[in-house]
Design an enzyme around this catalytic site. Structure first.
Site, PDB file in Angstrom:
ATOM      1  N   LYS A 181      29.988 -16.631  94.854  1.00 51.98           N
ATOM      2  CA  LYS A 181      30.364 -15.477  94.033  1.00 51.98           C
ATOM      3  C   LYS A 181      31.804 -15.680  93.550  1.00 51.98           C
ATOM      4  O   LYS A 181      32.736 -15.741  94.349  1.00 51.98           O
ATOM      5  CB  LYS A 181      30.240 -14.191  94.833  1.00 51.98           C
ATOM      6  CG  LYS A 181      30.645 -12.968  94.013  1.00 51.98           C
ATOM      7  CD  LYS A 181      30.352 -11.664  94.718  1.00 51.98           C
ATOM      8  CE  LYS A 181      30.862 -10.495  93.895  1.00 51.98           C
ATOM      9  NZ  LYS A 181      30.663  -9.202  94.553  1.00 51.98           N
ATOM     10  N   ARG A 191      32.239  -2.444  86.967  1.00 46.91           N
ATOM     11  CA  ARG A 191      33.274  -1.614  87.603  1.00 46.91           C
ATOM     12  C   ARG A 191      33.339  -0.245  86.952  1.00 46.91           C
ATOM     13  O   ARG A 191      33.697   0.732  87.591  1.00 46.91           O
ATOM     14  CB  ARG A 191      34.603  -2.368  87.635  1.00 46.91           C
ATOM     15  CG  ARG A 191      34.465  -3.561  88.603  1.00 46.91           C
ATOM     16  CD  ARG A 191      35.717  -4.345  88.874  1.00 46.91           C
ATOM     17  NE  ARG A 191      35.365  -5.530  89.669  1.00 46.91           N
ATOM     18  CZ  ARG A 191      36.142  -6.580  89.840  1.00 46.91           C
ATOM     19  NH1 ARG A 191      37.342  -6.607  89.282  1.00 46.91           N
ATOM     20  NH2 ARG A 191      35.756  -7.596  90.567  1.00 46.91           N
ATOM     21  N   ARG A 202      40.199  -9.612  93.083  1.00 47.02           N
ATOM     22  CA  ARG A 202      39.559 -10.038  94.330  1.00 47.02           C
ATOM     23  C   ARG A 202      39.755 -11.534  94.565  1.00 47.02           C
ATOM     24  O   ARG A 202      38.926 -12.186  95.186  1.00 47.02           O
ATOM     25  CB  ARG A 202      38.058  -9.758  94.247  1.00 47.02           C
ATOM     26  CG  ARG A 202      37.685  -8.326  93.919  1.00 47.02           C
ATOM     27  CD  ARG A 202      36.245  -8.062  94.328  1.00 47.02           C
ATOM     28  NE  ARG A 202      35.656  -6.890  93.723  1.00 47.02           N
ATOM     29  CZ  ARG A 202      35.977  -5.637  94.022  1.00 47.02           C
ATOM     30  NH1 ARG A 202      36.922  -5.402  94.905  1.00 47.02           N
ATOM     31  NH2 ARG A 202      35.365  -4.637  93.433  1.00 47.02           N
ATOM     32  N   GLU A 218      30.331 -22.690 100.363  1.00 47.15           N
ATOM     33  CA  GLU A 218      30.051 -21.297 100.753  1.00 47.15           C
ATOM     34  C   GLU A 218      28.539 -21.100 100.965  1.00 47.15           C
ATOM     35  O   GLU A 218      28.124 -20.390 101.877  1.00 47.15           O
ATOM     36  CB  GLU A 218      30.545 -20.332  99.670  1.00 47.15           C
ATOM     37  CG  GLU A 218      32.064 -20.244  99.564  1.00 47.15           C
ATOM     38  CD  GLU A 218      32.675 -19.236 100.530  1.00 47.15           C
ATOM     39  OE1 GLU A 218      31.943 -18.693 101.382  1.00 47.15           O
ATOM     40  OE2 GLU A 218      33.893 -19.001 100.439  1.00 47.15           O
ATOM     41  N   LYS A 233      26.617 -16.352  91.298  1.00 44.53           N
ATOM     42  CA  LYS A 233      26.962 -15.192  90.491  1.00 44.53           C
ATOM     43  C   LYS A 233      28.381 -15.315  89.950  1.00 44.53           C
ATOM     44  O   LYS A 233      29.260 -15.652  90.729  1.00 44.53           O
ATOM     45  CB  LYS A 233      26.846 -13.967  91.394  1.00 44.53           C
ATOM     46  CG  LYS A 233      27.359 -12.696  90.827  1.00 44.53           C
ATOM     47  CD  LYS A 233      27.279 -11.631  91.873  1.00 44.53           C
ATOM     48  CE  LYS A 233      27.946 -10.410  91.308  1.00 44.53           C
ATOM     49  NZ  LYS A 233      28.071  -9.362  92.266  1.00 44.53           N
ATOM     50  N   SER A 259      26.846  -7.805  84.787  1.00 45.80           N
ATOM     51  CA  SER A 259      27.059  -6.753  83.786  1.00 45.80           C
ATOM     52  C   SER A 259      27.668  -7.258  82.484  1.00 45.80           C
ATOM     53  O   SER A 259      27.202  -6.938  81.395  1.00 45.80           O
ATOM     54  CB  SER A 259      27.928  -5.652  84.390  1.00 45.80           C
ATOM     55  OG  SER A 259      29.171  -6.176  84.837  1.00 45.80           O
ATOM     56  N   TYR A 298      19.785  -6.849  84.270  1.00 40.98           N
ATOM     57  CA  TYR A 298      19.712  -5.449  83.838  1.00 40.98           C
ATOM     58  C   TYR A 298      18.658  -5.254  82.757  1.00 40.98           C
ATOM     59  O   TYR A 298      18.250  -4.124  82.486  1.00 40.98           O
ATOM     60  CB  TYR A 298      21.091  -4.989  83.331  1.00 40.98           C
ATOM     61  CG  TYR A 298      22.127  -4.999  84.428  1.00 40.98           C
ATOM     62  CD1 TYR A 298      22.189  -3.961  85.355  1.00 40.98           C
ATOM     63  CD2 TYR A 298      23.015  -6.062  84.573  1.00 40.98           C
ATOM     64  CE1 TYR A 298      23.124  -3.981  86.382  1.00 40.98           C
ATOM     65  CE2 TYR A 298      23.944  -6.099  85.597  1.00 40.98           C
ATOM     66  CZ  TYR A 298      23.990  -5.053  86.496  1.00 40.98           C
ATOM     67  OH  TYR A 298      24.908  -5.079  87.528  1.00 40.98           O
TER      68      TYR A 298
HETATM   69  C1  PBG Z   1      30.340  -5.844  94.806  1.00 40.43           C
HETATM   70  C2  PBG Z   1      29.594  -6.277  93.609  1.00 40.43           C
HETATM   71  C3  PBG Z   1      30.089  -6.486  92.320  1.00 40.43           C
HETATM   72  C4  PBG Z   1      28.995  -6.845  91.529  1.00 40.43           C
HETATM   73  C5  PBG Z   1      27.877  -6.846  92.355  1.00 40.43           C
HETATM   74  N1  PBG Z   1      28.268  -6.520  93.640  1.00 40.43           N
HETATM   75  C6  PBG Z   1      31.434  -6.274  91.762  1.00 40.43           C
HETATM   76  C7  PBG Z   1      32.570  -7.078  92.215  1.00 40.43           C
HETATM   77  O1  PBG Z   1      32.481  -8.023  92.998  1.00 40.43           O
HETATM   78  O2  PBG Z   1      33.666  -6.728  91.753  1.00 40.43           O
HETATM   79  C8  PBG Z   1      29.036  -7.144  90.067  1.00 40.43           C
HETATM   80  C9  PBG Z   1      27.719  -7.124  89.376  1.00 40.43           C
HETATM   81  C10 PBG Z   1      27.799  -7.063  87.900  1.00 40.43           C
HETATM   82  O3  PBG Z   1      28.863  -7.234  87.283  1.00 40.43           O
HETATM   83  O4  PBG Z   1      26.742  -6.830  87.297  1.00 40.43           O
HETATM   84  N2  PBG Z   1      29.839  -4.602  95.272  1.00 40.43           N
END
Ligand code: PBG
Length: 310
Positions: A181, A191, A202, A218, A233, A259, A298
């Site tokens: 990730k 967000r 992060r 990982e 991801k 997203s 989505y």
């Molecule tokens: C963390 C989480 C995130 C997403 C899925 N799980 C956000 C992040 O790590 O900031 C992002 C998924 C997306 O952008 O569709 N709860």
């Protein structure tokens, strides 16, 4: 001829629909930065889960948006927290026709928006966060989640979740580790969708986009710790990482078309600049071609309901 020589398929059962449920809503409401996606009430969440099951999707991934947040993310482990209530409702609605999945991450529940709890200096405290993750895993299993999406990127998260679940008797609850990730700008619309409280970034716990080997490492660690499925991801910007993880992994590999990747296509389509359906389908085919066994998208339900995926 084209069909018989086609190498890659996208089928409904290979798709997972991510959904948002917001505490206190009485009806669903649109998310401005994600055209076609909504924040759900418990009732509208039940309805969309039933549709996802009827469409033959593989699963549904639930994200909760609580009304109140605190430093420890207490709502995550509260049986009456929004995500746990939602998991119970969806499990009740769809039974075993759809894999019921929950986001196992503290960020939606913390008032600082980080995926872990903070130490006295305001830094994310990896090991203190693990206790929260163990408790959160059990709370979600108790609520009826069948597959837990470990997305916090804390080291050891998979190990403590597996141990806590086994100890509580939830040996059949499976773990989907968001292993590779990346610290990505493509999470921007998400967000908004979860009304994230995060300031800053992060980068101390998500992977640097420059690093492919680290994604492989990982993934290997999560598999060793008991992950049943690993995830890469975002998806489109990381197809090379996906291919390498898929080639090396002894467990199924999924990818999350996030997203921002969804929103770019949806926004361009709204402007008449791109054929949105064809672009969403092409994205899914390319993610499958790169080695994903299943994809979180989505667009999943819309594409299947309109028979563009069958
Ligand atoms: C963390 C989480 C995130 C997403 C899925 N799980 C956000 C992040 O790590 O900031 C992002 C998924 C997306 O952008 O569709 N709860």
């Amino acid at each position: 001829m084209r069909r018989i020589v086609s190498e890659t398929e996208v089928r409904p059962h290979q798709l997972v629909l991510p959904v948002f449920v917001r505490e206190g809503l009485t009806a669903s409401q649109p998310i401005a930065s994600m055209p076609g996606v909504e924040q759900h009430s418990i009732e509208s969440l039940r309805a969309i889960s039933a549709r996802a099951a009827a469409a033959g999707l593989g699963g549904i991934m639930i994200f909760g948006v609580p009304a109140v947040r605190d430093a420890l993310g207490s709502g995550a482990t509260d049986p009456e927290g929004i995500l746990n209530i939602a998991a119970r409702a969806v499990a009740d609605e769809v039974g075993e026709s759809l894999v019921v999945q929950t986001d196992l991450c503290l960020d939606e529940f913390t008032d600082h928006g980080h995926c872990g709890i903070l130490d006295a200096e305001g830094r994310v405290d990896n090991d203190a966060s693990l206790e929260r993750y163990a408790a959160m895993a059990v709370a979600q299993a108790e609520a009826g989640a069948q597959l837990l999406g470990l997305s916090g990127m804390m080291d050891g998260q998979t190990r403590v979740a597996r141990a806590a679940l086994d100890e509580a008797g939830f040996t059949d609850v499976a773990l989907l580790a968001y292993s590779a990730k990346y610290a990505s700008a493509f999470y921007g619309p998400f967000r908004d969708a979860v009304e994230s409280a995060l300031e800053g970034d992060r980068r101390t716990y998500q992977i640097n986009p420059a690093n492919a080997r680290e994604g492989l490492r990982e993934s290997a660690l999560d598999i060793e710790e008991g992950a049943d499925i690993v995830m890469v991801k975002p998806a489109l910007a990381y197809l090379d990482v996906l291919r390498r993880v898929a080639d090396a992994s002894p467990v199924p590999v999924w990818a999350y078309m996030v997203s921002g990747e969804y929103a770019m296509i949806a926004a361009a389509a709204q402007n008449g600049w791109i054929d949105g359906d064809r672009a969403q389908l092409e994205a899914l085919v390319s993610i499958r071609r790169a080695g994903a066994d299943a994809v979180l998208s989505y667009a999943a339900l819309d594409l299947v309901e309109r028979k563009l995926v069958s």
